[in-house]
Design an enzyme around this catalytic site. Sequence first.
Site, PDB file in Angstrom:
ATOM      1  N   TYR A   1      31.757  83.011  13.740  1.00  0.00           N
ATOM      2  CA  TYR A   1      32.164  83.282  15.220  1.00  0.00           C
ATOM      3  C   TYR A   1      32.836  81.787  15.561  1.00  0.00           C
ATOM      4  CZ  TYR A   1      31.399  82.166  20.187  1.00  0.00           C
ATOM      5  OH  TYR A   1      31.329  81.854  22.053  1.00  0.00           O
TER       6      TYR A   1
ATOM      7  N   LYS B   1      37.285  81.122  16.612  1.00  0.00           N
ATOM      8  CA  LYS B   1      37.301  79.746  17.684  1.00  0.00           C
ATOM      9  C   LYS B   1      38.238  79.160  17.004  1.00  0.00           C
ATOM     10  CE  LYS B   1      33.362  78.609  19.934  1.00  0.00           C
ATOM     11  NZ  LYS B   1      32.561  77.985  20.151  1.00  0.00           N
TER      12      LYS B   1
ATOM     13  N   TRP C   1      26.968  76.116  24.727  1.00  0.00           N
ATOM     14  CA  TRP C   1      25.288  76.505  25.016  1.00  0.00           C
ATOM     15  C   TRP C   1      25.291  77.368  26.704  1.00  0.00           C
ATOM     16  CZ3 TRP C   1      20.871  72.439  23.265  1.00  0.00           C
ATOM     17  CH2 TRP C   1      20.537  73.236  22.532  1.00  0.00           C
TER      18      TRP C   1
END
Length: 183
Positions: free
Chosen positions: A18, A22, A43
Amino acid sequence: SKEGRYTEDDTPCPLGVYGQSKLAGEQAIAAVGGQYLILRTSWVYSTHGKNFLLTMQRLLQEKPQMRIVADQIGAPTWAGTIAHSTRALIERWQAGQAGDWGIYHLTAQGETSWFGFAQAIGEHLRAEGKACAELEGIPSSAYPTPAKRPLNSRLNCSRLQQQWQVVQPQWREALRECLAKQH
């Protein structure tokens, strides 16, 4: 593994697929050149979709007790905060008051653990007269996950404030605003 907050100048070291994807996206945008803003956040929660806030609201009312990771630290960031900040950036650019282009960190101010975030959600539920599970803080090692999670997800957002004069709210303040809009 850094002790303090990460800056935009720190060398990225993603822990999994992940994070690697990015970073690859950031690198592809930078390679094209021209004017760009990349906003790194963490978050993220909202009153829609699947996220920690909605999961905790449900589970805290369904279970008598819960164990929540207490050694991963970051800044819960409301999607509304990201939207407001993005709008402010566009408005400053349109008014000819743009800062430097590039990568910026954008999270709420302050920090907490997942346990602290869950406690804040529980406080809100109790204030509404709803049942709420008892919480116990645990180390990450007691809650293994397929993907490795960083203990430190804190981002230094001072560059965004200095370059673009865009300031983020404290995470608890943003959570209160988010929950007020939920009704």
